[in-house]
Design an enzyme around this catalytic site. Structure first.
Site, PDB file in Angstrom:
ATOM      1  N   ASP A  91     116.533  46.608  47.819  1.00 23.90           N
ATOM      2  CA  ASP A  91     116.123  45.202  47.787  1.00 23.90           C
ATOM      3  C   ASP A  91     116.943  44.505  46.707  1.00 23.90           C
ATOM      4  OD1 ASP A  91     114.979  45.869  45.363  1.00 23.90           O
ATOM      5  OD2 ASP A  91     112.919  45.678  46.043  1.00 23.90           O
ATOM      6  N   ASP A 265     109.585  48.409  55.749  1.00 22.30           N
ATOM      7  CA  ASP A 265     109.362  49.242  54.563  1.00 22.30           C
ATOM      8  C   ASP A 265     108.000  48.877  54.019  1.00 22.30           C
ATOM      9  OD1 ASP A 265     110.280  46.615  53.150  1.00 22.30           O
ATOM     10  OD2 ASP A 265     109.499  47.883  51.542  1.00 22.30           O
ATOM     11  N   CYS A 303      97.846  66.736  64.158  1.00 22.40           N
ATOM     12  CA  CYS A 303      98.991  66.406  63.302  1.00 22.40           C
ATOM     13  C   CYS A 303      99.688  67.688  62.863  1.00 22.40           C
ATOM     14  CB  CYS A 303      98.530  65.600  62.089  1.00 22.40           C
ATOM     15  SG  CYS A 303      99.865  65.195  60.934  1.00 22.40           S
ATOM     16  N   CYS A 305     101.783  67.993  60.252  1.00 16.64           N
ATOM     17  CA  CYS A 305     102.253  67.961  58.858  1.00 16.64           C
ATOM     18  C   CYS A 305     101.627  69.110  58.061  1.00 16.64           C
ATOM     19  CB  CYS A 305     101.922  66.620  58.208  1.00 16.64           C
ATOM     20  SG  CYS A 305     100.274  66.553  57.467  1.00 16.64           S
ATOM     21  N   CYS A 308      97.797  68.927  57.298  1.00 18.03           N
ATOM     22  CA  CYS A 308      96.892  69.134  58.433  1.00 18.03           C
ATOM     23  C   CYS A 308      96.964  70.548  58.991  1.00 18.03           C
ATOM     24  CB  CYS A 308      97.200  68.114  59.530  1.00 18.03           C
ATOM     25  SG  CYS A 308      96.755  66.418  59.040  1.00 18.03           S
ATOM     26  N   HIS A 334     101.484  63.717  54.477  1.00 14.05           N
ATOM     27  CA  HIS A 334     100.788  63.393  55.719  1.00 14.05           C
ATOM     28  C   HIS A 334     101.030  61.939  56.126  1.00 14.05           C
ATOM     29  CE1 HIS A 334      97.811  62.809  58.834  1.00 14.05           C
ATOM     30  NE2 HIS A 334      97.517  61.680  58.193  1.00 14.05           N
TER      31      HIS A 334
END
Lengths: 374, 374
Positions: A91, A265, A303, A305, A308, A334
């Protein structure tokens, strides 16, 4: 063009595309995790990549203060410094400097401000912001602008937007073209359609390879944000990527993709992960809540990840109560995983022409809420 | 025997062996990272395994208070709870309860104490400690003992040790034999050779499959610790593993292996990693020090851990200054990696019969100190 951007499928206003930058390609629509101080908090960069992220955002304001852009340049640039070899968008510092209420002074040339770290005085102008982003080695540099506060009168919004358009021209002037590196302009104009339109015309007149929509998600609410997008994106060039800055919640992403946005973002997935809040296909889940204390089930059985697949809700709850660093580590992972999975779902739906069905199923699941307590 | 322990090489008093437990095998001499509250702080268990660790230590005191041993048992035991499928050793809670100055009361039957979390009242006895460790599912259960404070008079040390020996017998009585699970006794006796000898005789009389040396690294200094080890380990059974509790610095590990110790645990590598201190082959390095701020070199060019292969000292310094979670994550990983590498080096040296050379080279490198600043 110094970068590549192709789109090959549309579903309504939504587009499926690919952005090619110096450090790699990005499938769009894309979500960019935020790496404020040269790290996505509580994540190793290898893990960020494992979630599916193909581009990160870095913050000019934070990096110019510590360790300084010059230091990062001496050390080989931001990619090398933070061990992330995929694309980086930075940015301009404008948004964060404007947020320093009582510690910054705006003039037509730029902004003078005091560091939140040590009170030292600094100055950002369009030229200095672009110079810093060059020193960092950003794939995508953002024009220096004023993020118009909300609410703003039409006159305030017009003055602010026109200042940003002058700064956009100065940013373009200061930017050095290099293959794979580019500069995005930022549309301002608050909630006023005529001003958004005027801003788009000013920016396309200057000419950019990508366009961001700024000044949203600042308190106007989702409905108003979507309305402003509908009044803005149709006027943006079809062949350039569109980036909605600082957005957002999962439902914001779905609605904004539907309205033609390609990039996002937001700190939400990482920040909320550090305070015990999981973002899931069934809406937010607060792992600090005592109802999880004895729950042997995973956070989300569907999920893939590490949080999980490896742990019970009871364990994730325990980490929160014991204030263990592994709590933020697993929940940030996650949340970023879920965001990337959502974006992959959106990309697939646009390509298949089934975005409306996808959005309806998404809304239904979110509305259903978390699984009932045992 | 309910567990396996074989040794096949000796170098002086040092032994090269392998311990076989319900959840796997451990090459000895071994270092056990500490997972106090069912997590090695700032590390995913997969990462702990990547450093080479084959066994973790869990803390009865912390886990009995939160989330409670009964809760962990309901959830399938500590291995499943924390997603660590290799062996776990649990301490008895004795050491930590004794540290609660002013909040615990010792009697001949056990200890009553107040939780550091919420002030609630709890009690540990040999029987309750063993019950908790059963609930957790520990591969190695530790006898409940009193860690004699330092300094102690001969009379104080004798009284304390004899109480621990009674508790050791009660611990043995309370322990349920299961294949691959075992109970270790703990030698006490402070710095008094005759008491250490008496303690060894008491424990071998009761009969254990492994023997810990407790009450050291409590302020007596490295030289005195080594002297006590020399007066103790020769009397321990040759066919049982020996575990030096709560030790230590890298130099302590080298010296204790040389004196016949097979197992260690210590919070030093993880705790110091969270405060910016790296443990390296060239001694400790404080990454908070400004001399690293512009240093493009890795922490240790010869180390294969993620902190050393991915980042400059300047970046590691930046993470410390910015108080980023990735700082503790990377330095904890490095420190645990270095400890495991040191243990692997010691194992190789014992096997090759070159332990004296290894120890000399180690001492020389440590004395040389960190590489000079640029």
């Amino acid at each position: 063009m110094t970068i590549g951007f192709e789109t090959w499928a549309k579903d309504g206003a939504a587009r499926r595309g690919r952005l090619t930058l110096a450090h790699g390609t990005i499938e769009t629509p894309a979500f960019m995790p935020v790496g404020t101080a040269a790290t996505v908090k509580a994540m190793r960069p290898e893990s960020v990549a494992e979630t599916g992220a193909e581009i990160l955002l870095g913050n000019t304001y934070h990096l110019m203060l510590r360790p300084t852009a010059e230091r990062i340049a001496e050390l080989g640039g931001l990619h090398r410094f933070m061990n992330w070899n995929k694309p980086i968008l930075t940015d301009s510092g404008g948004f964060q400097v404007m947020s320093l209420a009582g510690r910054r002074k705006l003039d037509k040339d730029g902004v003078t401000f005091q560091s939140h770290i040590d009170g030292s005085k600094h100055r950002l102008t369009p030229e200095r912001s672009i110079e810093i982003q060059h020193l960092l080695g950003s794939d995508i540099t953002m024009a220096f602008d004023e993020c118009t506060p909300h609410p703003a009168t039409h006159e305030q919004a017009a003055d602010s937007m026109r200042l940003s358009m002058k700064w956009a021209a100065r940013s373009k002037e200061a930017f050095t073209d290099r293959p794979g590196h580019t500069l995005f302009g930022i549309v301002q104009g608050s909630v006023y359609d005529d001003l958004r339109r005027e801003s788009v015309e000013a920016l396309t007149g200057i000419g950019f390879e990508g366009y961001a929509v700024g000044g949203l998600a600042v308190g106007e609410g989702q409905e108003e944000m979507f309305r402003v997008l509908e009044a803005t994106t149709p006027h943006l060039p079809d062949d350039a990527p569109r980036y909605l800055m600082g957005v957002g919640k999962p439902g914001d992403l779905v609605g904004a993709v539907t309205r033609g946005i390609d990039m996002f973002d937001c700190v939400l997935p990482s920040r909320s992960g550090r305070t015990g809040q999981a973002q899931t296909r069934r809406g937010p889940v607060n792992l600090r809540n005592a109802r999880h204390a004895a729950d042997p089930r995973p956070l989300d059985a569907d999920c893939a990840c590490p949080a999980c697949t490896g742990y019970s809700r009871a364990y994730l709850h325990h980490l929160q109560k014991a204030d263990e660093i592994l709590g933020p580590m697993l929940l940030t992972w996650h949340n970023l995983h879920y965001y990337q999975e959502l974006m992959a779902g959106l990309r697939g739906a646009v390509e298949a022409g089934t975005l409306a069905d996808f959005a309806a199923a998404f809304a239904e699941q979110q509305a259903a809420g978390d699984i009932p307590a045992l």
